[in-house]
Design a protein around this motif. Structure first.
Motif, PDB file in Angstrom:
ATOM      1  N   GLU A 130       0.875  -1.177   0.000  1.00  0.00           N
ATOM      2  CA  GLU A 130       0.000   0.000   0.000  1.00  0.00           C
ATOM      3  C   GLU A 130       0.912   1.225   0.000  1.00  0.00           C
ATOM      4  OE1 GLU A 130      -4.036   1.672   2.176  1.00  0.00           O
ATOM      5  OE2 GLU A 130      -2.691   0.346   3.300  1.00  0.00           O
ATOM      6  N   GLU A 132       0.242   4.430  -0.627  1.00  0.00           N
ATOM      7  CA  GLU A 132      -0.394   5.519   0.107  1.00  0.00           C
ATOM      8  C   GLU A 132      -1.828   5.078   0.360  1.00  0.00           C
ATOM      9  OE1 GLU A 132      -1.355   9.096  -2.397  1.00  0.00           O
ATOM     10  OE2 GLU A 132       0.088   8.139  -3.746  1.00  0.00           O
ATOM     11  N   PRO A 133      -2.568   5.763   1.228  1.00  0.00           N
ATOM     12  CA  PRO A 133      -3.905   5.265   1.574  1.00  0.00           C
ATOM     13  C   PRO A 133      -4.763   4.956   0.348  1.00  0.00           C
ATOM     14  CG  PRO A 133      -3.293   7.021   3.054  1.00  0.00           C
ATOM     15  CD  PRO A 133      -2.225   6.975   2.000  1.00  0.00           C
ATOM     16  N   GLY A 134      -5.214   3.707   0.269  1.00  0.00           N
ATOM     17  CA  GLY A 134      -6.103   3.298  -0.816  1.00  0.00           C
ATOM     18  C   GLY A 134      -5.422   3.019  -2.136  1.00  0.00           C
ATOM     19  N   GLU A 479      -6.421   1.099  -7.140  1.00  0.00           N
ATOM     20  CA  GLU A 479      -6.846   1.969  -6.022  1.00  0.00           C
ATOM     21  C   GLU A 479      -8.197   1.522  -5.510  1.00  0.00           C
ATOM     22  OE1 GLU A 479      -6.944   5.967  -7.449  1.00  0.00           O
ATOM     23  OE2 GLU A 479      -4.809   5.984  -8.025  1.00  0.00           O
ATOM     24  N   ASP A 480      -8.463   1.830  -4.236  1.00  0.00           N
ATOM     25  CA  ASP A 480      -9.804   1.594  -3.704  1.00  0.00           C
ATOM     26  C   ASP A 480     -10.820   2.394  -4.502  1.00  0.00           C
ATOM     27  OD1 ASP A 480      -8.956  -0.136  -1.771  1.00  0.00           O
ATOM     28  OD2 ASP A 480      -8.817   1.393  -0.204  1.00  0.00           O
TER      29      ASP A 480
END
Length: 482
Positions: A130, A132-134, A479-480
């Motif tokens: 991961e 960075e976030p998501g 990505e999320d």
């Protein structure tokens, strides 16, 4: 013994000329000079068919995505070889000339290799990061594709397994060019692989007397990688020819292996082991001990010890249990090395002069040679002989020993002999070689990577790192979803 004839194995079918055909090639028994076996020579269309079969098997089947199947094939392959071990060992000694115990060691090493990579096949992991976030980076490990293995004759079973096992564990499909001298051995080994339930086209093999088929493998855009063991000269030609397709290369090339002996070593043990290491396979091994560098304080003693040890080596047929060294691969090789010995008399001190065995003109026998050389620029130090010739050198301190040891373009293997472990490890760290043995020699195993520095090659075989020669990493980013 089985019928010693090598057919072509292409897309799951044994094909090619029968032993009765006049176009078949001959395999000569190095001990007698007589015909021992035959092989079916490949034409261009056979090599093209082998490449196409391997390409189709990789692109159109589940082989690359079936690790449990690959693991079971490798295990069944190993078990079949174990069941036929003695039979194949005798054939190897017949067509190669090596001692039966050397053939047995080679078979044992190959079986170990196959079992090791059967376990690796089920443990091929990528990773997910991961970043960075998501946001995620998935690093997937994938099979390289179609790989060609170009085999030498000196250890055709062990060196086949050393490349084939990680290639199959990775999920690659393979085209093998067998060495003509030992091609019937390769055929019998692969018959075990066939019986292990290998899918059609995953492995293919051909033999030729020239190099047209090998050149096609190297140049073909359908081949993704080459695993080659052989001479520097051919390795460089492969590199040049492969540049057009930018394919992956795994090359184990020549060596000029130095052994440094300090005065505090167990001298009797060093002489015994290095005598065996310099005459293994009649010196026809890339990691064979070819140079001994002795501290000047023990030089006189060691000259006599090596001369006596090498002079007592019993040279004879590989099938004779009393033999301690077999013949070279053929009379041409024997005469080539004999010519080097003849020239050596002009530039080196001849401590023990080797010669063909009297009364055996058909056999490729040559007794060991020991020469002392002071000039590191000598061809006897700089060039690989590939025969039973050992060079004796002296040094005054660690720095000189290291400088002399590193004074060639090779960097495959070396050894250090000392009762001082700290010194031995210190010297080993400064040697420009891929493998260094301390108070030992030629300890090779499936678990430990080997390969060369400098002009001794590219890549690593054995161990986990060998998988890198047959795999590639794919980066998949996602990505999320919002």
């Amino acid at each position: 013994m089985m019928n010693p004839h090598a057919y072509l194995w292409i897309d799951g079918e044994w094909t090619g000329e029968s032993p009765a055909s006049s176009s078949c090639g001959e395999c000569i028994d190095p001990s007698s000079g007589e015909r021992a076996a035959t092989f079916a020579p490949a034409a261009r269309q056979h090599v093209e068919a082998a490449i196409s079969a391997a390409r189709r098997a990789f692109d159109s089947t589940d082989w690359a995505r079936a690790p449990r199947v690959r693991a079971q094939v490798l295990l069944d392959f190993a078990n079949c070889l174990a069941a036929r071990k003695q039979e194949i060992e005798k054939l190897l000694t017949l067509v190669n000339g090596k001692l039966l115990r050397e053939s047995a060691g080679e078979m044992g090493a190959a079986i170990s290799e196959l079992r090791y990579y059967a376990g690796i096949a089920r443990n091929l992991f990528g990773r997910i990061v991961e970043t960075e976030p998501g946001c995620y980076s998935h690093l997937a490990r994938e099979a390289l594709g179609v790989c060609a293995i170009i085999l030498p004759w000196n250890a055709p079973i062990a060196l086949l397994a050393r490349s084939l096992a990680p290639a199959l564990a990775a999920g690659c499909t393979v085209v093998i060019k067998a060495a003509p001298q030992t091609s019937p051995v390769t055929s019998q080994v692969l018959a075990c692989l066939e019986s292990a339930g290998l899918p059609r086209g995953v492995v293919n093999v051909f033999t030729e007397t020239g190099s047209d088929g090998a050149e096609l493998l190297v140049q073909s855009p359908a081949v993704d990688g080459i695993s080659f063991t052989g001479s520097n000269a051919i390795g460089k030609k492969i590199m040049a020819a492969a540049s057009g397709t930018m394919k992956r290369l795994s090359l184990e090339l020549g060596g000029k292996s130095p052994s440094i002996i300090f005065g505090d070593a167990d001298l009797a043990r060093a002489v015994s082991i290095l005598t065996a290491a310099s005459t293994v396979m009649a010196g026809q091994m890339c990691t064979a001990a070819t140079r001994v560098l002795v501290h000047e304080s023990i030089a006189a003693e060691m000259r006599q010890a090596f001369k006596a040890a090498l002079g007592s080596v019993r040279v004879g047929a590989g099938a004779d249990p009393a033999s301690q060294m077999g013949p070279l691969i053929d009379v041409r090789s024997r005469d080539r090395v004999a010519g080097i010995i003849e020239q050596a008399a002009d530039e080196a001190q001849m401590l023990l002069r080797g010669a063909p065995l009297a009364g055996m003109p058909g056999g490729a026998f040559l007794t060991p040679t020991l020469v002392e050389v002071k000039d590191t620029g000598s061809a006897l130090i700089q060039e690989e002989v590939f025969g039973p010739l050992l060079v004796f050198e002296t040094f005054s301190d660690e720095d000189e020993a290291i400088e002399k040891s590193n004074a060639t373009r090779y960097g495959l293997a070396a050894s250090v002999w000392s009762g001082d472990r700290a010194r031995a490890q210190r010297v080993a760290a400064r040697l420009a070689t891929g493998t260094v043995w301390i108070n030992s020699y030629n300890k090779l195993m499936a678990e430990a990577e080997t390969g060369g520095y400098r002009e001794s090659g590219l890549g690593r075989l054995h161990g986990l790192e060998a998988m890198n020669d047959f795999m590639q990493t794919k980066h998949i980013y996602y990505e999320d979803q919002v």
